[in-house]
Design a protein around this motif. Structure first.
Motif, short mmCIF file in Angstrom:
data_model
loop_
_atom_site.label_atom_id
_atom_site.label_comp_id
_atom_site.label_asym_id
_atom_site.label_seq_id
_atom_site.Cartn_x
_atom_site.Cartn_y
_atom_site.Cartn_z
N THR A 1 -15.20 101.21 -45.85
CA THR A 1 -15.32 100.17 -46.85
C THR A 1 -16.67 99.46 -46.80
OG1 THR A 1 -14.24 98.55 -45.42
CG2 THR A 1 -12.83 99.78 -46.92
N ARG B 1 -10.67 101.67 -43.31
CA ARG B 1 -9.22 101.62 -43.43
C ARG B 1 -8.69 102.77 -42.58
NH1 ARG B 1 -7.24 96.97 -45.51
NH2 ARG B 1 -8.54 96.31 -47.23
N TYR C 1 -7.16 92.70 -37.84
CA TYR C 1 -7.83 94.00 -37.77
C TYR C 1 -7.90 94.44 -36.32
CZ TYR C 1 -11.97 91.32 -36.40
OH TYR C 1 -12.84 90.48 -35.75
N LYS D 1 -6.91 97.46 -41.40
CA LYS D 1 -8.35 97.28 -41.32
C LYS D 1 -8.82 97.59 -39.90
CE LYS D 1 -9.85 93.37 -42.84
NZ LYS D 1 -10.08 92.02 -43.34
N TRP E 1 -16.81 98.88 -41.18
CA TRP E 1 -15.42 98.57 -41.54
C TRP E 1 -14.79 99.76 -42.23
CZ3 TRP E 1 -13.01 94.46 -39.75
CH2 TRP E 1 -13.78 93.39 -39.29
#
Length: 70
Positions: free
Chosen positions: A8, A22, A49, A29, A20
């Motif tokens: 992301t 998924r 996360y 996260k 970052w």
């Protein structure tokens, strides 16, 4: 916790995941700083996360983290 899937916001380089993501297994996260071929440590956080890292000395990092948790 799954492996990094969709990036992301981060840097894409062969053999390295930084930024970052998924999780492939779901929408969790992840902040990842991992290189191929190393042992990957998953560090859960209370902020929603998880952190994935592949340090040169994973056992030393685990000992350090365990010492700060006490």
């Amino acid at each position: 916790m799954g492996r990094p899937g969709l990036r992301t916001n981060g840097i894409g380089m062969p053999g390295m995941a930084l930024g970052w993501f998924r999780a492939k297994s779901g929408g969790d996260k992840i902040f990842a700083a991992v290189a191929d071929g190393g042992r990957v440590l998953v560090i859960p956080t209370t902020a929603g996360y998880s952190i994935l890292v592949s340090p040169d000395e994973p056992d030393a990092l685990l000992e350090e983290l365990a010492g700060t948790a006490q």
